[in-house]
Scaffold this motif. Structure first.
Motif, PDB file in Angstrom:
ATOM      1  N   ALA A 335      37.627  73.807  24.554  1.00  0.00           N
ATOM      2  CA  ALA A 335      37.392  74.965  25.366  1.00  0.00           C
ATOM      3  C   ALA A 335      35.871  74.948  25.833  1.00  0.00           C
ATOM      4  O   ALA A 335      34.960  75.314  25.271  1.00  0.00           O
ATOM      5  CB  ALA A 335      37.478  76.061  24.529  1.00  0.00           C
ATOM      6  N   MET A 336      35.474  73.830  26.722  1.00  0.00           N
ATOM      7  CA  MET A 336      33.960  73.647  26.865  1.00  0.00           C
ATOM      8  C   MET A 336      33.692  74.647  27.887  1.00  0.00           C
ATOM      9  O   MET A 336      32.476  74.789  27.510  1.00  0.00           O
ATOM     10  CB  MET A 336      33.984  72.188  27.784  1.00  0.00           C
ATOM     11  CG  MET A 336      32.481  71.945  28.178  1.00  0.00           C
ATOM     12  SD  MET A 336      32.520  70.334  29.232  1.00  0.00           S
ATOM     13  CE  MET A 336      33.172  68.950  28.152  1.00  0.00           C
ATOM     14  N   SER A 337      34.261  75.347  28.671  1.00  0.00           N
ATOM     15  CA  SER A 337      33.751  76.234  29.547  1.00  0.00           C
ATOM     16  C   SER A 337      33.456  77.608  28.750  1.00  0.00           C
ATOM     17  O   SER A 337      32.284  78.145  28.830  1.00  0.00           O
ATOM     18  CB  SER A 337      34.427  76.679  30.465  1.00  0.00           C
ATOM     19  OG  SER A 337      35.888  77.127  30.029  1.00  0.00           O
ATOM     20  N   VAL A 338      34.151  77.743  27.712  1.00  0.00           N
ATOM     21  CA  VAL A 338      33.896  78.928  26.754  1.00  0.00           C
ATOM     22  C   VAL A 338      32.659  78.607  26.153  1.00  0.00           C
ATOM     23  O   VAL A 338      31.636  79.431  25.848  1.00  0.00           O
ATOM     24  CB  VAL A 338      34.666  79.169  25.807  1.00  0.00           C
ATOM     25  CG1 VAL A 338      34.742  80.387  24.924  1.00  0.00           C
ATOM     26  CG2 VAL A 338      36.235  79.407  26.639  1.00  0.00           C
ATOM     27  N   ALA A 339      32.350  77.224  25.631  1.00  0.00           N
ATOM     28  CA  ALA A 339      31.181  76.950  24.880  1.00  0.00           C
ATOM     29  C   ALA A 339      29.996  77.148  25.633  1.00  0.00           C
ATOM     30  O   ALA A 339      28.939  77.881  24.965  1.00  0.00           O
ATOM     31  CB  ALA A 339      31.176  75.590  24.322  1.00  0.00           C
ATOM     32  N   LEU A 340      30.013  76.772  26.958  1.00  0.00           N
ATOM     33  CA  LEU A 340      28.862  76.945  27.830  1.00  0.00           C
ATOM     34  C   LEU A 340      28.429  78.202  27.949  1.00  0.00           C
ATOM     35  O   LEU A 340      27.409  78.755  28.096  1.00  0.00           O
ATOM     36  CB  LEU A 340      29.167  76.308  29.147  1.00  0.00           C
ATOM     37  CG  LEU A 340      29.340  74.818  29.291  1.00  0.00           C
ATOM     38  CD1 LEU A 340      29.350  74.334  30.584  1.00  0.00           C
ATOM     39  CD2 LEU A 340      27.625  74.215  28.550  1.00  0.00           C
ATOM     40  N   GLN A 341      29.391  79.285  27.974  1.00  0.00           N
ATOM     41  CA  GLN A 341      29.025  80.652  28.356  1.00  0.00           C
ATOM     42  C   GLN A 341      28.570  81.190  27.029  1.00  0.00           C
ATOM     43  O   GLN A 341      27.476  81.995  27.161  1.00  0.00           O
ATOM     44  CB  GLN A 341      30.459  81.621  28.718  1.00  0.00           C
ATOM     45  CG  GLN A 341      30.015  82.839  28.986  1.00  0.00           C
ATOM     46  CD  GLN A 341      30.949  83.475  30.134  1.00  0.00           C
ATOM     47  OE1 GLN A 341      31.229  83.085  30.912  1.00  0.00           O
ATOM     48  NE2 GLN A 341      31.460  84.737  29.668  1.00  0.00           N
ATOM     49  N   VAL A 342      29.018  80.650  25.812  1.00  0.00           N
ATOM     50  CA  VAL A 342      28.392  81.423  24.631  1.00  0.00           C
ATOM     51  C   VAL A 342      27.118  80.531  24.579  1.00  0.00           C
ATOM     52  O   VAL A 342      26.159  81.412  24.127  1.00  0.00           O
ATOM     53  CB  VAL A 342      29.268  80.794  23.569  1.00  0.00           C
ATOM     54  CG1 VAL A 342      28.662  81.047  22.195  1.00  0.00           C
ATOM     55  CG2 VAL A 342      30.768  81.588  23.475  1.00  0.00           C
ATOM     56  N   ALA A 343      26.771  79.503  24.928  1.00  0.00           N
ATOM     57  CA  ALA A 343      25.491  78.927  24.916  1.00  0.00           C
ATOM     58  C   ALA A 343      24.263  79.841  25.505  1.00  0.00           C
ATOM     59  O   ALA A 343      23.325  79.945  25.278  1.00  0.00           O
ATOM     60  CB  ALA A 343      25.555  77.487  25.324  1.00  0.00           C
ATOM     61  N   ALA A 344      24.864  80.041  26.972  1.00  0.00           N
ATOM     62  CA  ALA A 344      24.018  80.887  27.720  1.00  0.00           C
ATOM     63  C   ALA A 344      23.537  82.153  27.014  1.00  0.00           C
ATOM     64  O   ALA A 344      22.405  82.782  27.020  1.00  0.00           O
ATOM     65  CB  ALA A 344      24.543  81.154  29.129  1.00  0.00           C
ATOM     66  N   LYS A 345      24.544  82.917  26.328  1.00  0.00           N
ATOM     67  CA  LYS A 345      24.329  84.159  25.527  1.00  0.00           C
ATOM     68  C   LYS A 345      23.468  84.089  24.320  1.00  0.00           C
ATOM     69  O   LYS A 345      22.739  84.901  23.996  1.00  0.00           O
ATOM     70  CB  LYS A 345      25.576  84.740  25.058  1.00  0.00           C
ATOM     71  CG  LYS A 345      26.426  85.515  26.505  1.00  0.00           C
ATOM     72  CD  LYS A 345      27.702  85.954  25.867  1.00  0.00           C
ATOM     73  CE  LYS A 345      28.298  86.667  27.172  1.00  0.00           C
ATOM     74  NZ  LYS A 345      29.766  87.312  26.698  1.00  0.00           N
ATOM     75  N   GLN A 346      23.474  82.718  23.827  1.00  0.00           N
ATOM     76  CA  GLN A 346      22.507  82.472  22.580  1.00  0.00           C
ATOM     77  C   GLN A 346      21.060  82.311  23.055  1.00  0.00           C
ATOM     78  O   GLN A 346      20.326  82.501  22.047  1.00  0.00           O
ATOM     79  CB  GLN A 346      23.216  81.422  21.936  1.00  0.00           C
ATOM     80  CG  GLN A 346      24.601  81.568  21.352  1.00  0.00           C
ATOM     81  CD  GLN A 346      24.617  82.601  20.305  1.00  0.00           C
ATOM     82  OE1 GLN A 346      25.152  83.526  20.398  1.00  0.00           O
ATOM     83  NE2 GLN A 346      23.991  82.090  19.297  1.00  0.00           N
ATOM     84  N   ILE A 347      20.931  81.817  24.288  1.00  0.00           N
ATOM     85  CA  ILE A 347      19.355  81.249  24.599  1.00  0.00           C
ATOM     86  C   ILE A 347      18.396  82.681  24.313  1.00  0.00           C
ATOM     87  O   ILE A 347      17.476  82.258  23.460  1.00  0.00           O
ATOM     88  CB  ILE A 347      19.316  80.884  25.872  1.00  0.00           C
ATOM     89  CG1 ILE A 347      20.024  79.630  26.204  1.00  0.00           C
ATOM     90  CG2 ILE A 347      17.911  80.926  26.391  1.00  0.00           C
ATOM     91  CD1 ILE A 347      20.318  79.457  27.632  1.00  0.00           C
ATOM     92  N   PRO A 348      18.729  83.873  24.633  1.00  0.00           N
ATOM     93  CA  PRO A 348      17.930  84.989  24.400  1.00  0.00           C
ATOM     94  C   PRO A 348      17.331  85.009  22.751  1.00  0.00           C
ATOM     95  O   PRO A 348      16.555  85.865  22.687  1.00  0.00           O
ATOM     96  CB  PRO A 348      18.413  86.060  24.843  1.00  0.00           C
ATOM     97  CG  PRO A 348      19.349  85.726  25.964  1.00  0.00           C
ATOM     98  CD  PRO A 348      19.986  84.375  25.340  1.00  0.00           C
TER      99      PRO A 348
END
Length: 454
Positions: A335-348
Motif C-alpha cells: 500500500a505505497m500510495s496510502v503510505a505517501l498520503q500518511v507521510a504528507a499528514k505527518q510532516i506538520p
C-alpha cells in the motif's frame, strides 16, 4: 565617468614594468552590469584570433580565474579588458588588475549542474536552498551568457532573499580542469541539483516496505563490519538486538527487511552524530500502513524520533524491534500510495527549528522491492502512488527520494523521485543500501528543472 576610469587605469599601468606585459596581457576595467560579457578593442581581438562572442579565459598573477564572452568595442583602449562587474566580483578581480587572456572553446550540451548555495547574509541555509530551487528560472537567467567552469563562485547580490553565493560543483557532461562551458536551456531541459554549500539541518520520513517479499534473503553482506561495530559501541545492546546484529556476517545473504532495518538504524545513528537536533519519522507499509511511536523526553508517545544523544539507546532499540515485528506479519500487498498520503499528514508534526523559527525542510525516503497493489477505497486513495504524490507531496519544502531493491518497478520509482525533485537509487547489496542511506542522512539536495519554454 568612463574617462576617469581610463585615467585611473592608465596611471596604474604607467608604474608597471612594460617588460611584464605580453601581447596577451591586459589591464582590467570594470564595465558595470553587462550580462556577464567582456569587451576588447577590435584590434586586440584580431591579434588574439578572436571573433565576437568567443569565450575568453583571463587569469591574474594570483591565479584567480575568470571567463566571459567577448565583444568588440571601439571605445575600449587597446591593452584594456572591460569586464562585467558580477564576473569580476566572482573572479575576485577589480579595475587595475593585470590578466593573461586566452581563447577557450566552451563545452556545450550541459544537461545537469550541481550548484552549492551559501547564504552571505543572515538568511538560514535551509531557506536559501529552498528559495533557489523555487527560482531556478531566475538562476538560469543569471547564468545565461556566462561561461562556467569547475568551482566557479558567483555572487548573486540582488536575489530577493538576500545576497547568495552560488558554486558550480559538477556538471553532466563533466567539465575538466581548465575547461569552460555554457549553460543554455534552448532546445533541451536543464536539471539543477541544488545543495547547501555549508551544513544545514533537515528532517526525514522513512517509508519502508514490509510486504512479504521483503523477507527474501538475497542481499549480500560485505564491508560493513565497521558500521556494525559502531552501533555495538554506541549503546547497551539487548539480547534480541545483539542476535539481530549477528545476522550480518561477511559474505552471507540477509533478508531485504533485515537490511532495511539495519540501514535505518545506521541512518538514525548518523543523524544523532550530526548533532543538529534533527528529527525523523518512520512509516511501514504492506497490507496496511503503520507509524512508529516512541517515547519522547517528556515520557509521551510521539511519532517524532528525536535524534539526540540522550534518546539514542531507547530509539534505536525501539526502531529495530518495530520493523522486525512488522515484517513477521507481512503479506504480499503493498500500500505505497496510502503510505505517501500518511507521510504528507505527518510532516506538520515535526517541531519548528529553534534557530529559524520555521520547520526544517523534509526529506521523504521510500524503500520498496515491488509494485504498489493496494490503495484505500474508503479514503479514496488510488493504488497508483503518482497522483497521491502530486497532490500531497509536491511542496516547496519537501523532497522525495526512492530506493528500489529486488523486483521494484524502476520506471515508477524513478518517476516518483523525479516528481519529488529527488533521486532514485537501485540497491543490489546491503552495501549499496547502506551507502545510499549514508548519503541521504547527511546531504540534502533538491532537483530543479528548467524547460526550454521557461
Amino acid at each position: 565617468m568612463r574617462d576617469s576610469i581610463y585615467s585611473t587605469a592608465r596611471k596604474k599601468l604607467s608604474w608597471r614594468s612594460h617588460d611584464t606585459m605580453t601581447p596577451s596581457s591586459f589591464e582590467i576595467i570594470e564595465a558595470g552590469e553587462s550580462d556577464g560579457r567582456a569587451f576588447m578593442n577590435s584590434e586586440d581581438m584580431n591579434n588574439l584570433g578572436l571573433d565576437e562572442l568567443d569565450v575568453i579565459v583571463f587569469v591574474s598573477e594570483y591565479d584567480d580565474w575568470g571567463a566571459a564572452q567577448v565583444i568588440a568595442r571601439d571605445d575600449c583602449t587597446p591593452g584594456f579588458l572591460m569586464v562585467d562587474s558580477m564576473t569580476l566580483d566572482s573572479a575576485n578581480m577589480a579595475t587595475g588588475d593585470i590578466v593573461n587572456v586566452k581563447k577557450s572553446v566552451p563545452k556545450g550540451g550541459i544537461v545537469e549542474v550541481q550548484i552549492g548555495v551559501e547564504p552571505m547574509g543572515r538568511q538560514p541555509t535551509e531557506d536559501a536552498v529552498m528559495w533557489v530551487a523555487d527560482h531556478a528560472s531566475d538562476m538560469t537567467s543569471l547564468l545565461k551568457n556566462r561561461p562556467i567552469f569547475r568551482n566557479l563562485e558567483i555572487n548573486w547580490r540582488d536575489a530577493d532573499i538576500g545576497h547568495l553565493k552560488l558554486k558550480i560543483i559538477q556538471t553532466t557532461p563533466p567539465i575538466d580542469a581548465g575547461e569552460t562551458a555554457i549553460i543554455d536551456p534552448t532546445g533541451h531541459e536543464i536539471v539543477y541539483e541544488i545543495i547547501p554549500a555549508v551544513d544545514m539541518s533537515f528532517n526525514a520520513i522513512l517509508c519502508i516496505d514490509v510486504s512479504g517479499s521483503m523477507l527474501k534473503e538475497d542481499l549480500l553482506v560485505r564491508d560493513v563490519d565497521g558500521a556494525i561495530e559502531g552501533l555495538r559501541r554506541g549503546f547497551q545492546e539487548t539480547r534480541e538486538f545483539q542476535r539481530f546484529l549477528d545476522l550480518f556476517r561477511e559474505g552471507d545473504k540477509v533478508s531485504r527487511i533485515a537490511s532495511a532495518t539495519l540501514a535505518t538504524l545506521l541512518y538514525l545513528s548518523l543523524k544523532i552524530g550530526r548533532g543538529w537536533g534533527e528529527n525523523v519519522q518512520l512509516i511501514t507499509f504492506g497490507d496496511d500502513v503503520g507509524v512508529l511511536e516512541v517515547e519522547n523526553k517528556k515520557g509521551r508517545l510521539s511519532p517524532v524520533i528525536e535524534c539526540t544523544g540522550e534518546m539514542r539507546e531507547l530509539n534505536l532499540n525501539t526502531v529495530a524491534q518495530y520493523v522486525v515485528d512488522r515484517a513477521k506479519n507481512a503479506t504480499g500487498l503493498t500500500a505505497m500510495s496510502v503510505a505517501l498520503q500518511v507521510a504528507a499528514k505527518q510532516i506538520p508534526l515535526f517541531p519548528k527549528n529553534e534557530r529559524t523559527g520555521k520547520q526544517n525542510p523534509t526529506m521523504v525516503v521510500i524503500l520498496s522491492d515491488g509494485n504498489p497493489n493496494k490503495g484505500d477505497e474508503l479514503k479514496n486513495i488510488p493504488v497508483n502512488p503518482i497522483p497521491v504524490l502530486k497532490q500531497h507531496l509536491m511542496k516547496s519544502n519537501v523532497v522525495v527520494y526512492t530506493i528500489g531493491i529486488g523486483e521494484a518497478d524502476d520506471v515508477l520509482m524513478s518517476r516518483l523521485a523525479e516528481l519529488g525533485r529527488g533521486e532514485y537509487f537501485r540497491a543490489t547489496s546491503f552495501q549499496d543500501l547502506w551507502r545510499f542511506y549514508d548519503i541521504l542522512a547527511q546531504k540534502f539536495s533538491i532537483a530543479a528543472k528548467v524547460s526550454p519554454d521557461s
